[in-house]
Design a protein around this motif. Structure first.
Motif, PDB file in Angstrom:
ATOM      1  N   GLY A 158      35.996  -4.172  24.822  1.00 41.52           N
ATOM      2  CA  GLY A 158      37.474  -4.343  25.041  1.00 41.52           C
ATOM      3  C   GLY A 158      38.363  -4.033  23.952  1.00 41.52           C
ATOM      4  O   GLY A 158      39.590  -3.638  24.039  1.00 41.52           O
ATOM      5  N   ALA A 159      37.812  -4.203  22.741  1.00 37.19           N
ATOM      6  CA  ALA A 159      38.585  -4.031  21.448  1.00 37.19           C
ATOM      7  C   ALA A 159      38.667  -2.630  21.328  1.00 37.19           C
ATOM      8  O   ALA A 159      39.769  -1.937  20.802  1.00 37.19           O
ATOM      9  N   TRP A 160      37.734  -1.774  21.771  1.00 35.85           N
ATOM     10  CA  TRP A 160      37.930  -0.349  21.542  1.00 35.85           C
ATOM     11  C   TRP A 160      38.899   0.436  22.265  1.00 35.85           C
ATOM     12  O   TRP A 160      39.655   0.973  22.002  1.00 35.85           O
ATOM     13  N   LEU A 161      39.009  -0.226  23.537  1.00 36.11           N
ATOM     14  CA  LEU A 161      39.990   0.308  24.581  1.00 36.11           C
ATOM     15  C   LEU A 161      41.395   0.015  24.083  1.00 36.11           C
ATOM     16  O   LEU A 161      42.399   0.573  24.057  1.00 36.11           O
ATOM     17  N   GLU A 168      47.458   0.464  15.904  1.00 28.88           N
ATOM     18  CA  GLU A 168      47.531  -0.371  14.868  1.00 28.88           C
ATOM     19  C   GLU A 168      46.854  -1.922  15.143  1.00 28.88           C
ATOM     20  O   GLU A 168      47.061  -2.938  14.381  1.00 28.88           O
ATOM     21  N   SER A 169      46.377  -2.163  16.360  1.00 30.58           N
ATOM     22  CA  SER A 169      46.050  -3.321  16.914  1.00 30.58           C
ATOM     23  C   SER A 169      44.729  -3.757  16.112  1.00 30.58           C
ATOM     24  O   SER A 169      43.755  -3.113  15.699  1.00 30.58           O
ATOM     25  N   SER A 170      44.557  -5.223  15.927  1.00 28.50           N
ATOM     26  CA  SER A 170      43.551  -5.574  15.064  1.00 28.50           C
ATOM     27  C   SER A 170      42.141  -5.755  15.910  1.00 28.50           C
ATOM     28  O   SER A 170      40.831  -5.385  15.602  1.00 28.50           O
ATOM     29  N   GLY A 171      42.067  -5.684  17.311  1.00 27.08           N
ATOM     30  CA  GLY A 171      41.164  -5.458  18.089  1.00 27.08           C
ATOM     31  C   GLY A 171      40.420  -6.735  18.594  1.00 27.08           C
ATOM     32  O   GLY A 171      39.454  -6.754  19.071  1.00 27.08           O
ATOM     33  N   GLY A 172      40.823  -7.805  18.045  1.00 29.45           N
ATOM     34  CA  GLY A 172      40.204  -9.079  18.502  1.00 29.45           C
ATOM     35  C   GLY A 172      40.574  -9.592  19.955  1.00 29.45           C
ATOM     36  O   GLY A 172      41.501  -9.338  20.511  1.00 29.45           O
ATOM     37  N   ASN A 173      39.577 -10.364  20.433  1.00 28.88           N
ATOM     38  CA  ASN A 173      39.938 -10.601  22.042  1.00 28.88           C
ATOM     39  C   ASN A 173      39.156 -11.972  22.323  1.00 28.88           C
ATOM     40  O   ASN A 173      38.202 -12.327  21.682  1.00 28.88           O
ATOM     41  N   ILE A 174      39.329 -12.369  23.573  1.00 29.80           N
ATOM     42  CA  ILE A 174      38.623 -13.615  23.711  1.00 29.80           C
ATOM     43  C   ILE A 174      37.187 -13.640  24.091  1.00 29.80           C
ATOM     44  O   ILE A 174      36.488 -14.442  23.814  1.00 29.80           O
ATOM     45  N   HIS A 311      30.457   7.899  10.516  1.00 29.99           N
ATOM     46  CA  HIS A 311      30.776   8.914  11.241  1.00 29.99           C
ATOM     47  C   HIS A 311      31.983   8.807  11.946  1.00 29.99           C
ATOM     48  O   HIS A 311      32.230   9.592  12.885  1.00 29.99           O
ATOM     49  N   GLY A 312      32.830   8.120  11.506  1.00 28.90           N
ATOM     50  CA  GLY A 312      34.209   7.881  11.824  1.00 28.90           C
ATOM     51  C   GLY A 312      34.559   7.074  12.688  1.00 28.90           C
ATOM     52  O   GLY A 312      35.734   6.938  13.462  1.00 28.90           O
ATOM     53  N   ASN A 313      33.791   6.116  13.312  1.00 30.83           N
ATOM     54  CA  ASN A 313      34.019   5.251  14.435  1.00 30.83           C
ATOM     55  C   ASN A 313      34.915   4.143  13.787  1.00 30.83           C
ATOM     56  O   ASN A 313      34.575   3.246  12.711  1.00 30.83           O
ATOM     57  N   ARG A 314      36.198   4.043  14.160  1.00 25.72           N
ATOM     58  CA  ARG A 314      37.113   3.429  13.587  1.00 25.72           C
ATOM     59  C   ARG A 314      36.993   1.723  14.291  1.00 25.72           C
ATOM     60  O   ARG A 314      37.743   1.060  13.568  1.00 25.72           O
ATOM     61  N   LEU A 315      36.351   1.703  15.157  1.00 30.04           N
ATOM     62  CA  LEU A 315      36.280   0.200  15.698  1.00 30.04           C
ATOM     63  C   LEU A 315      35.374  -0.644  14.704  1.00 30.04           C
ATOM     64  O   LEU A 315      35.752  -1.821  14.660  1.00 30.04           O
TER      65      LEU A 315
END
Length: 420
Positions: A158-161, A168-174, A311-315
């Motif tokens: 979900g954070a990746w999507l 710019e989202s931090s990617g955190g979720n419940i 390898h460039g995974n920004r997540l």
């Protein structure tokens, strides 16, 4: 002093050295990393209450079962109490975790009331049958571990999507928070199960009760508890919640083994302690050993995440951040594995009359120790960083796994009591 603190101070000193004129004074800096407070000054009333609770538990144990302990085991009791206080002060969530596990175990002891049949799966008391007896608690640990993996995996996806839609989202979720909750609940269930299993061993055989670290089934449960707690600490310290999917993938493999070992081999049954293990050394050697094993396994999962980051995974968090966490966890694991190896040698001298015998288990323990000693040397002295060390940590997992399980499966020796 941390590396970050040293960096901030170095920058301030450089500003002073490059002053425009001799009388120039660099402006005073007020950085949070420079506001160092002594460890004891950072403690609060909750820490004091926690210490009082742990000491009260130790006193209660001393008063209730003095006939079960000799001088060495009394020393281990108070050493364990002191260690529990220190750990709770150092990692605050343990201030509720340890008392909660002890309280649940004590409730189970009261429900048993000296009769092992009260935990019977068909006619026993409800709370024991479905929650607090050792085997139900361990099964809850397995179920919650699987739930934690799915929550961490779904949360990371979900954070990746979300990050793809909002870079710019931090990617955190419940879901990541749910993963943490399930992970803590699983560790609590497992630790409670081990404490209750200890009591059950005395109910079954009053003269042959023992700490539940005497076979592969029991140490796998301990291993899962230690690994879960260590991951929670490093996840909070380095803000790496998304790496839970990596660590709990490995934990699911452990759950699979525990379920197979229990259902196919009946390993959940409490058996008499063999003579070679009837020693107070076991209470020190085995937990220290599995802190090392747990740390090395976490480091391998961090290494896999670091390779993705490289390898460039920004997540993933920055590779440097992951590697710093990997270094810290390997350093802790190496320290405890060294202590465990020394304790094992002392135990061997006490039991077999010699410190070292080149038994397959001892030999592979030495190989594991040398592997991580070289890893730490290359990072600290040679200055190696990046891919090579990440791959090295992954290979280290294979070496550790063979030393842990492979030796018991394929080789014999003096440690054959842990065979499958």
């Amino acid at each position: 002093m941390t590396e970050q603190t040293q960096t901030v101070r170095a920058e301030h000193e450089l500003l002073q050295k490059t002053a425009p004129h001799p009388g120039y004074a660099a402006p005073a800096i007020d950085h949070e990393l420079l506001r160092e407070t002594s460890f004891f000054r950072s403690l609060d009333i909750k820490d004091g209450l926690y210490a009082a609770v742990i000491l009260a538990i130790a006193v209660l144990v001393q008063l209730k079962i003095p006939h079960r302990m000799d001088g060495y085991e009394t020393a281990i009791l108070w050493l364990s109490a002191a260690a529990s206080v220190g750990l709770g002060w150092f990692f605050k969530p343990l201030r509720w975790f340890i008392p909660a596990a002890v309280a649940l175990a004590y409730l189970a002891v009261g429900l048993y009331d000296g009769d092992i049949s009260r935990g019977d799966s068909t006619h026993g008391r409800f709370l024991l049958r479905y929650l607090l007896a050792s085997q139900p608690a361990i099964m809850w640990q397995c179920a919650l571990t699987l739930l934690a993996f799915f929550a961490y995996s779904a949360g990371t996806a979900g954070a990746w999507l979300k990050q793809r839609r909002q870079p710019e989202s931090s990617g955190g979720n419940i879901l990541l928070g749910l993963g943490d909750g399930c992970a803590w609940a699983a560790a609590l269930a497992g630790f409670t199960g081990l404490l209750v299993r200890w009591h059950e061993s005395y109910l079954l055989r009053p003269n042959d009760g023992h700490i539940p670290v005497s076979n592969l089934y029991e140490v796998f449960i301990l291993f899962m508890v230690i690994t879960a707690l260590m991951y929670q600490y490093y996840s909070r310290k380095f803000s790496m919640q998304k790496l839970g999917a990596f660590v709990y993938f490995l934990m699911c493999v452990l759950v699979g083994f525990v379920l197979w070992y229990s259902l196919e081999r009946g390993a959940h049954e409490i058996r008499p302690l063999i003579p070679a293990l009837q020693s107070w050394w076991m209470k020190l050697h085995v937990p220290a050993n599995f802190i090392g094993y747990g740390a090395f396994c976490i480091a391998a999962m961090f290494a896999a995440a670091e390779l993705l980051s490289l390898h460039g995974n920004r997540l993933m968090p920055p590779a440097e951040q992951i590697e710093e966490a990997m270094y810290k966890v390997i350093a802790v694991g190496f320290l405890f594995f060294t202590i465990a190896t020394i304790l094992g040698a002392l135990w061997a001298a006490d039991a077999w009359g010699r410190y070292w015998s080149w038994d397959p288990k001892e030999t592979w323990a030495l190989i594991v120790w040398l592997n991580y000693a070289i890893w730490l040397h290359l990072r600290l002295v040679a200055g190696w960083r990046g891919k090579v060390l990440a791959w090295w940590a992954l290979v280290g997992l294979l070496i550790t796994a063979f030393a842990f399980v492979g030796v018991n499966m394929f080789l014999g020796g003096l440690h054959s009591y842990g065979e499958l």
